[in-house]
Scaffold this motif. Structure first.
Motif, short mmCIF file in Angstrom:
data_model
loop_
_atom_site.label_atom_id
_atom_site.label_comp_id
_atom_site.label_asym_id
_atom_site.label_seq_id
_atom_site.Cartn_x
_atom_site.Cartn_y
_atom_site.Cartn_z
N THR A 212 26.49 -51.90 29.20
CA THR A 212 26.56 -50.90 28.15
C THR A 212 25.18 -50.36 27.83
O THR A 212 24.16 -51.02 28.06
N GLU A 213 25.15 -49.15 27.28
CA GLU A 213 23.90 -48.58 26.84
C GLU A 213 23.49 -49.19 25.50
O GLU A 213 24.35 -49.65 24.74
N PRO A 214 22.21 -49.18 25.21
CA PRO A 214 21.77 -49.65 23.89
C PRO A 214 22.24 -48.69 22.81
O PRO A 214 22.48 -47.51 23.08
N PRO A 215 22.41 -49.16 21.58
CA PRO A 215 22.79 -48.25 20.49
C PRO A 215 21.71 -47.21 20.26
O PRO A 215 20.51 -47.50 20.33
N VAL A 216 22.15 -45.98 19.98
CA VAL A 216 21.24 -44.87 19.72
C VAL A 216 21.40 -44.44 18.27
O VAL A 216 22.52 -44.16 17.81
N VAL A 217 20.28 -44.40 17.54
CA VAL A 217 20.26 -44.00 16.14
C VAL A 217 19.55 -42.65 16.04
O VAL A 217 18.42 -42.51 16.53
N TYR A 218 20.20 -41.67 15.42
CA TYR A 218 19.58 -40.36 15.19
C TYR A 218 19.16 -40.25 13.73
O TYR A 218 19.90 -40.66 12.82
N VAL A 219 17.99 -39.68 13.50
CA VAL A 219 17.49 -39.44 12.14
C VAL A 219 17.37 -37.94 11.94
O VAL A 219 16.65 -37.26 12.69
N LEU A 220 18.08 -37.41 10.95
CA LEU A 220 18.07 -35.99 10.63
C LEU A 220 17.61 -35.80 9.19
O LEU A 220 17.50 -36.76 8.42
N GLY A 221 17.37 -34.55 8.81
CA GLY A 221 16.91 -34.26 7.45
C GLY A 221 17.59 -33.06 6.85
O GLY A 221 18.07 -32.17 7.57
N SER A 222 17.64 -33.02 5.53
CA SER A 222 18.22 -31.86 4.84
C SER A 222 17.30 -30.65 4.94
O SER A 222 17.74 -29.51 4.79
N SER A 223 16.01 -30.89 5.19
CA SER A 223 15.04 -29.81 5.28
C SER A 223 13.79 -30.33 5.95
O SER A 223 13.67 -31.52 6.26
N VAL A 338 23.87 -42.46 12.29
CA VAL A 338 23.03 -41.32 11.93
C VAL A 338 22.46 -41.60 10.54
O VAL A 338 23.19 -42.02 9.63
N VAL A 339 21.17 -41.38 10.39
CA VAL A 339 20.49 -41.56 9.11
C VAL A 339 20.08 -40.19 8.59
O VAL A 339 19.50 -39.38 9.32
N LEU A 340 20.39 -39.90 7.32
CA LEU A 340 20.03 -38.63 6.70
C LEU A 340 18.86 -38.83 5.75
O LEU A 340 18.90 -39.71 4.89
N THR A 341 17.81 -38.03 5.90
CA THR A 341 16.68 -38.04 4.97
C THR A 341 16.74 -36.79 4.11
O THR A 341 17.06 -35.70 4.60
N VAL A 342 16.41 -36.94 2.83
CA VAL A 342 16.52 -35.82 1.89
C VAL A 342 15.37 -35.87 0.90
O VAL A 342 14.68 -36.89 0.77
N GLY A 343 15.20 -34.77 0.17
CA GLY A 343 14.16 -34.70 -0.84
C GLY A 343 14.67 -34.69 -2.26
O GLY A 343 13.91 -34.89 -3.20
N GLU A 344 15.98 -34.45 -2.44
CA GLU A 344 16.54 -34.38 -3.78
C GLU A 344 18.04 -34.68 -3.73
O GLU A 344 18.64 -34.73 -2.66
N ALA A 345 18.63 -34.90 -4.92
CA ALA A 345 20.03 -35.33 -5.01
C ALA A 345 20.98 -34.30 -4.42
O ALA A 345 21.93 -34.66 -3.70
N LEU A 346 20.76 -33.02 -4.71
CA LEU A 346 21.68 -32.00 -4.21
C LEU A 346 21.64 -31.94 -2.69
O LEU A 346 22.68 -31.78 -2.03
N GLY A 347 20.45 -32.10 -2.12
CA GLY A 347 20.34 -32.13 -0.67
C GLY A 347 21.07 -33.31 -0.08
O GLY A 347 21.66 -33.22 1.01
N ALA A 348 21.06 -34.44 -0.79
CA ALA A 348 21.78 -35.62 -0.32
C ALA A 348 23.28 -35.37 -0.30
O ALA A 348 23.96 -35.67 0.70
N VAL A 349 23.80 -34.82 -1.38
CA VAL A 349 25.25 -34.58 -1.46
C VAL A 349 25.68 -33.55 -0.42
O VAL A 349 26.67 -33.76 0.31
N ALA A 350 24.96 -32.43 -0.33
CA ALA A 350 25.32 -31.38 0.62
C ALA A 350 25.14 -31.86 2.06
O ALA A 350 25.97 -31.56 2.93
#
Length: 405
Positions: A212-223, A338-350
């Protein structure tokens, strides 16, 4: 009475010229992007031999580091292509002269050291567009006219918009496209160590005993500036401290030494980014090509047989290329988390709503928001996912639980 020194106000070339007029002096006429250059005054297309020593002596940017290695190893002949009929393309390399200083006064070299630039310095840069909402938007010009140093990583492009707090861009004068002995301009892809085309070697995951392939983690951002790179670094640190072999990469964005350098420092055994595949920037690439590039970065990292792969996707969820990667299903098809990075609460929710809409396996939220206890509290009250302090991800038990590893 205590006085506080105020920082110098933003000045531009125009401000300097107006100040000179007010003092009765004759202002210096400073060049601007689009002004004629020496390389555009010649008719047609001109191919001129250039000593390899001159190219080796030029200051090289991070985006041209693989060309620098090629020059050091090459015994071949090189030329400069110039003339009014020459139209530069993204990925071609230009020998240019520093003509007027603006925002960028230093140029990180192939190892990341910030080289001080001086007037008339010759530099090797890559033509490529740039996307940076907090700095410059830039496009590849249609000629070898005066243009801008649009990014510290070494991009030559005309700045078309800029953030209000950013100084005017540095102006450079193209002297010619770097070409082979026959006058064919070199592309970054010609000297890159990796190709989007699958490598001829057998991937490590196909070796005996590897099923099997190793697990792949993607990191994205709201901005932009949501904390993606810092999050990747802390994830790499935590997993490395847990005794896992980690490979890390940045699959899209603007070429710069800082991000891959940080991944190395955090413990990644293998680090790649899109510049290793011959791209100074991924802005405005054809969308099918973006998919192939992200797949190639992942493929080459997986081929090193790590325990975990962590990949950063640049910019925000609504940026053209990032949005396509999310909506196309490419990330969801091979992501462990997948990990989401954000700068504020609204960005987190959206952001959570956007990623869930497209079926991505979210681990949780982190990023710049966690620098603010109040903002973190606000987001935590409305999210049904873990919201972790970015630097807590450097704790082995925390990051393994967060990513279900």
């Amino acid at each position: 009475m205590t006085t506080t020194a105020l920082p110098p106000t933003h000045t531009s070339f125009l401000d300097d010229a107006l100040a000179a007029l007010a003092e009765g002096a004759t202002p210096e006429v400073l060049p601007l992007a689009g002004d004629p250059s020496a390389a555009t005054t010649e008719q047609g297309t001109v191919v001129t031999p250039v000593p390899t020593e001159r190219l080796r002596a030029a200051k090289k940017a991070y985006t041209t580091r693989h060309l620098a290695a090629h020059l050091d190893d090459s015994d071949g002949d090189f030329t400069l292509v110039s003339g009014e009929d020459v139209t530069p393309r993204a990925g071609q390399v230009v020998l240019a002269r520093v003509a007027a200083f603006g925002h960028h006064k230093k140029l990180p070299d192939v190892h990341g050291r910030r080289q001080t630039l001086y007037p008339d310095d010759e530099v090797l840069l890559a033509y490529a567009p740039r996307y940076a909402p907090d700095q410059f938007e830039a496009e590849v010009p249609g000629s070898l006219a005066m243009t801008n140093l649009a990014a510290a990583g070494g991009l030559a492009a005309d700045v078309v918009t800029q953030h209000g707090s950013t100084n005017d861009p540095t102006v450079i004068e193209p002297l010619g496209l770097v070409a082979d002995a026959g006058g064919t301009p070199l592309q970054l892809t010609d000297v890159a160590p990796f190709s989007v085309t699958p490598a001829a070697h057998t991937p490590a995951t196909d070796a005996p005993g590897a099923t099997t392939e190793p697990p792949v983690v993607y990191v994205l951002g709201s901005s932009m500036n949501a904390g993606k790179t810092t999050a990747v670094a802390q994830i790499v640190r935590g997993l490395s401290l847990a005794g896992l072999r980690v490979a890390a990469g940045k699959a899209t964005g603007t070429g710069a030494w800082g991000d891959p350098g940080l991944f190395h420092d955090s413990g990644a055994e293998t680090v790649l980014d899109f510049t290793d595949f011959g791209h100074g920037s991924t802005f405005r690439m054809d969308l099918p090509e973006i998919e192939q590039l992200v797949g190639a970065v992942r493929r080459e990292l997986v081929a090193t047989a790590p325990d975990v792969v962590v990949v950063e996707i640049a910019d925000g969820l609504y940026q053209r290329e990032t949005s396509h990667l999310v909506r196309s299903g490419l990330l969801g098809r091979n992501a462990h988390r997948v990990v989401l990075t954000v700068g504020e609460a609204l960005g987190a929710v959206a952001g959570v709503a956007e990623l869930r809409k497209h079926g991505l396996p979210l681990a949780g939220v982190t990023g710049a928001i966690t620098a603010s206890p109040l903002a973190t509290q606000e987001a935590g009250e409305v999210l049904d996912l873990p919201l972790l302090d970015t630097y807590a991800l450097a704790e082995p038990a925390v990051v393994r639980s967060f990513l279900a590893l």
